[in-house]
Scaffold this active site. Sequence first.
Site, PDB file in Angstrom:
ATOM      1  N   GLY A 157      46.674 -26.151  73.945  1.00 44.20           N
ATOM      2  CA  GLY A 157      46.568 -26.849  75.473  1.00 44.20           C
ATOM      3  C   GLY A 157      44.890 -25.965  75.987  1.00 44.20           C
ATOM      4  O   GLY A 157      44.184 -25.817  75.241  1.00 44.20           O
ATOM      5  N   ARG A 158      45.303 -25.934  77.325  1.00 41.27           N
ATOM      6  CA  ARG A 158      43.892 -25.759  78.127  1.00 41.27           C
ATOM      7  C   ARG A 158      43.820 -24.063  76.960  1.00 41.27           C
ATOM      8  O   ARG A 158      42.442 -23.745  76.980  1.00 41.27           O
ATOM      9  CB  ARG A 158      44.517 -25.603  79.530  1.00 41.27           C
ATOM     10  N   SER A 178      52.005 -26.612  67.718  1.00 40.99           N
ATOM     11  CA  SER A 178      53.468 -27.188  68.429  1.00 40.99           C
ATOM     12  C   SER A 178      54.123 -28.231  68.184  1.00 40.99           C
ATOM     13  O   SER A 178      54.330 -29.465  68.054  1.00 40.99           O
ATOM     14  CB  SER A 178      52.497 -27.225  69.964  1.00 40.99           C
ATOM     15  N   THR A 237      49.731 -13.935  74.794  1.00 37.64           N
ATOM     16  CA  THR A 237      49.854 -13.070  76.598  1.00 37.64           C
ATOM     17  C   THR A 237      50.137 -14.695  77.161  1.00 37.64           C
ATOM     18  O   THR A 237      50.239 -14.590  78.247  1.00 37.64           O
ATOM     19  CB  THR A 237      47.344 -13.205  76.502  1.00 37.64           C
ATOM     20  N   ARG A 239      53.759 -16.135  78.106  1.00 36.29           N
ATOM     21  CA  ARG A 239      55.034 -15.469  78.522  1.00 36.29           C
ATOM     22  C   ARG A 239      56.215 -14.913  77.793  1.00 36.29           C
ATOM     23  O   ARG A 239      56.201 -15.165  76.375  1.00 36.29           O
ATOM     24  CB  ARG A 239      56.084 -17.324  78.866  1.00 36.29           C
ATOM     25  N   GLU A 268      59.750  -7.616  83.791  1.00 33.42           N
ATOM     26  CA  GLU A 268      58.543  -7.071  84.781  1.00 33.42           C
ATOM     27  C   GLU A 268      58.481  -6.374  85.516  1.00 33.42           C
ATOM     28  O   GLU A 268      59.098  -6.829  86.647  1.00 33.42           O
ATOM     29  CB  GLU A 268      56.876  -8.243  84.423  1.00 33.42           C
ATOM     30  N   HIS A 287      50.333  -7.247  81.849  1.00 31.66           N
ATOM     31  CA  HIS A 287      50.332  -8.732  82.644  1.00 31.66           C
ATOM     32  C   HIS A 287      48.966  -8.931  83.423  1.00 31.66           C
ATOM     33  O   HIS A 287      48.623  -9.490  83.774  1.00 31.66           O
ATOM     34  CB  HIS A 287      51.317  -9.085  82.941  1.00 31.66           C
TER      35      HIS A 287
END
Length: 332
Positions: A157-158, A178, A237, A239, A268, A287
């Site tokens: 995606g993006r 995906s 990077t 989730r 977290e 994060h």
Amino acid sequence: MDKPRVAILDDYQNLALQLADWDAVRERCDVVVFDEHLPEDEAARALRDFDAICLTRERMALPGTLLERLPRLKFIAVTGPHNRTLDFDAAGRLGITVSCTRRSAAGQFATAELAWGLILALARNIPGEAENMRQGGWQRTVGMSLATRTLGLVGLGRLGSHMAPVAHAFGMKVIAWSQNLTEETARALNVARVEKEELFRRSDFVSLHLVLSERTRHIVGARELGCMKTTAFLVNTARGALVDREALVEALRRRRIAGAALDTFDVEPLPRHDPLRAMDNVILTPHLGYTVRELLAPFYAATVENVMAWLDGKPLRVLTAEQPRLSGQVVE
């Protein structure tokens, strides 16, 4: 009458008041910055007397069990176009207004940039060699060149699509998978679409770029990790919960894969005694993906705008349980 109290939560670097002009808010409210994460019980005590709270992305979860313990809370400002860790049903039931910010074009590819930093760090063992230099040592490991290696992108995606041209510049082969990826989309980026198992089997580096949902939770598990080469690396990077944590810890412990670089985690901040912290084949970052000034500055500026609009009784960009994201906006 007492001024309304506004809390800025999880501002780890104490940047919120630097990156935006809060003077108008501070004239009308008492503003308190919390620079350390608050567990739920501690948050219930610390935030009990606040009328509004400002979140930075999803650093602080706001389940109904916490919202119900905040009797004065009437407004929540979230950064980004939606928030997965806020109980919108509870907020609506308790009469709490939630406003969001739109995605900023500035810094929008920061997470992909970090992914490349982690890939390079894994390929050349940069953290280990840098630490060895601090201890007075010299070369101890042999790295690998990225040229001719295969990058597997889980998600195109993006952010995933932003990875592809950089990989080509390094001379890498790029494959992707995906659940919704089409041959046409992949071909337009000079990427080969493959099936999931083939991606994990062929890749030297697997980089995750998916939104977390019930469909993608633990999409990388023992089966996928078991398909990887013993010389391959996993980079996450996106989730933490995209990966079955226990399966990953086991694969790393048994050296079934060469290593991993992780920027996101199920819990977290990552607990101090988490076993991942002690593994020498893991690179951990706290994060950092989206945390660049170019992105945080417009987020905080819009937060100020949202707080002022709420104070004036005309809240902006309101999110509800029926529409828990700003229309047309997607994070990843």
